[in-house]
Design a protein around this motif. Sequence first.
Motif, short mmCIF file in Angstrom:
data_model
loop_
_atom_site.label_atom_id
_atom_site.label_comp_id
_atom_site.label_asym_id
_atom_site.label_seq_id
_atom_site.Cartn_x
_atom_site.Cartn_y
_atom_site.Cartn_z
N GLN A 26 -4.32 -0.84 -8.28
CA GLN A 26 -4.58 0.53 -8.70
C GLN A 26 -3.67 0.99 -9.84
OE1 GLN A 26 -7.01 2.26 -7.55
NE2 GLN A 26 -6.65 4.29 -8.40
N LYS A 47 -4.85 7.29 -13.91
CA LYS A 47 -6.12 7.30 -13.18
C LYS A 47 -7.29 6.98 -14.09
CE LYS A 47 -9.07 10.25 -10.31
NZ LYS A 47 -9.23 11.58 -9.69
N THR A 49 -3.37 3.57 -1.02
CA THR A 49 -3.86 2.84 -2.19
C THR A 49 -3.12 1.52 -2.37
OG1 THR A 49 -4.39 4.90 -3.30
CG2 THR A 49 -4.20 2.96 -4.69
N LEU A 64 -3.67 9.41 -3.22
CA LEU A 64 -3.21 8.03 -3.34
C LEU A 64 -2.84 7.40 -2.00
CD1 LEU A 64 -0.90 8.74 -6.37
CD2 LEU A 64 -3.10 7.64 -6.44
N ARG A 123 0.84 -1.19 0.00
CA ARG A 123 0.00 0.00 0.00
C ARG A 123 0.88 1.25 0.00
NH1 ARG A 123 -5.19 -0.60 0.35
NH2 ARG A 123 -6.07 -2.62 0.90
#
Length: 775
Positions: free
Chosen positions: A559, A590, A554, A551, A531
């Motif tokens: 992602q 994104k 995340t 972020l 993460r």
Amino acid sequence: MISVLYVDDDFSLLEIGKLFLERMGEFRIELRDSAQNALHLLSTTPFDIIISDYEMPGMDGLELLKTVRDQYGEIPFILFTGRGREEVVIRALNNGADYYVQKGGQPQAQFVELAHKIELAVQRRNADIVLRESERRYRDVVEMQTEFICRHTPDGRTVFVNEAFCRYFGIKREDILGTVIIRNILEVDQERVISHYLNLTRGNPIGEVEFRVMMPDGSIRWQGWRNCAVFSEEGRLIEYQSVGNDITDRKQAEEALKEQQELFEALGQNIPGAIYQLEMNREGIFRFTYVSRWWFTFTGRTVHEMLQYEQSSFDPVLPEDQEGLLASIYQSAKTLKPWRYEFRTNVNNQIHWILGSSSPNATPDGTIIWNGVLIDITDRKNAIQELEETKSQYQAIFHNTGAATIIVEEDTTIACANAEVAQLCGCTITEIEHKRSWTEFVVPEDLKRIKEYHHDRRYDPAEVPRVYEFRFFDRDGAIRYGLNTVSMIPGTNRSVASILDITDRIDAEKTYHSIFDTIQDVFYRTDTNGRSVLFSPSVADVLGYESASELDGTDIATQFYQNPEERKMFLAEIEKNGSVSNYEVRVKKKDGTPITVLSSSHQYYDATGNILGIEGILRDITGIKQAEQDLKKNEELFRELEAQLPDYVLIHEGETIIFVNKEGARYGGQSQQEVVGRSIFSFTAPEYHDLLREKYALICQNIEIEPYDVEIILPTGERRWVVVRSTTLRNREKETTLTVLTDITERKRAEAALVQANRKLSLLTDITRHDTSNQ
């Protein structure tokens, strides 16, 4: 199969032409008996080439040619006209006809020539299409570059700039082309830039220069330029071609590094010990790659004796301490945990205690590197021993410590101060003790907070920070940063404070944050669960997020990775080698857009050596990858074009051949290597040399010339006729010409034979007429 639209009001001639051409097996012929019908067919059906008669009712061949050029562009067009129509031929060629063929004579020879002209016209058109596409892709690559690209004449007049140049300088292309480039080069750099350009000669045409410019907003930026001077065959300077970059970040980094190196050297000369770098290779052999001057003065050893691949570097260590010392180093290498060890040395028959400390780092090749310090702690060891013997621990610690230390009364008066405090304040110890308050030296903005600490510590020490940062004035009145460690002296209302000057560390942190906030690549850090922990602000530009905070926490695998399985491979590589460098992975922005990045990453640890996660740099190379693919396709198209061309292609600089295609070399009965480097005149019959020079001079002036015929002489001595078509290749350092030769020997021979036959026929006619008249 070549599709042909054949237009003529003589339908019998159309039928004969269709029969002859389709028997050759390479043509598909559509017939129309008028220009109007031909245009109607063209509106629904595309063709590779059009053949048209000149004289036709309603609309003649020239009017059809003009209409085709207006409505359908560059479709190859051949005018089929009768003899004695030279003025029509000239008008047709001026209006864009590719070739003309005269009617009359033997049908077979006539249509053989027509077929040959059809093939040449279609091949030339296809080659033009491929060449234009190649040029378009080349322009796209140039415009996609982030470097500034420009070309200008010796007097500074601009002839080309790319989009990156315009964007950087904030100008429009149309506003700068044809004008003189004005760069606001700082006066201190101008002489060096002028000297750089003067040093570019025909023998040494390429050079690099770095200088500073004043930007329109008043900021000063560093630029680095690679310049190439282009000269004509006669040695005349034609223009400069330049590629530049903004190197401000690099220059600032170099300057910061230089300052750090100077600080490092100063630190090495002033600390009571040695700064060193030690390497251990995969075989366990040690080598000191750097040791500061103090160690050589201390041990009396030379630089050569220390900086070598052998264990003798540890000879000054007492034999009974060597085994433990080496074992501690090997253990540090094994665990990659910080190393700290005390040992004794024998120097000039005197025993000294040395404290060594460092943090190890492993390189990809398995080498372990320690950067650390060796401090002579003999005095400290002796002081401790003496304190144990004399019970005077208080005075020894106070006066022998290297930090600025004070003992403070409850009313903030300094009761005792050591020499470091006197040095820091610019006063003598006598002037400080019992006369000055520590509050006089603290920056006003921090004073209220520290006075509250001082007051509360005497009532509840546990609730007050023991270590904290603050700002103080030094002997010159400058503000510096200090790290204060304060404790109460048991049984009294006094406190003892030890002050460490951390100004350099704070400045370094500010520099780090400045670099971190402005870095163009993406710095990231993740925890052991994958993460995100930290992203640099540049992630907003590279991955399309609004901010780095978006972020936080995340999951990286789902992602960011285009294919989460790739992260497993990435982690396996880091697990295997400890780090990766320029490791290519595919991630997504994104909005889901895929991009390719290069990752240089490694595991990071806490102070005890436990892995906390992975950190590194991501660099977006999507544009570079696309440019490489486009360039590869362009090269493949060129090779395919070279292989398929039936003509003989030469590229020459001046009269020297620098390229010949395989067909051209085979035609001359030689290899490509044997042809390259020879003069174009070596293959041309001598009586055509002046014509060749005349045409080449026109080409060098960018004047288009019509194809012309010459004879060439093969190595066997055979003379062959070729038609020559030449054009200038632009954007070359030297004047370069592309020449295509098409063998027309058979046509020439056929024409000569036809002329001879006509002469014989005329002679026979005259004889027959004479005989008839005499009867």
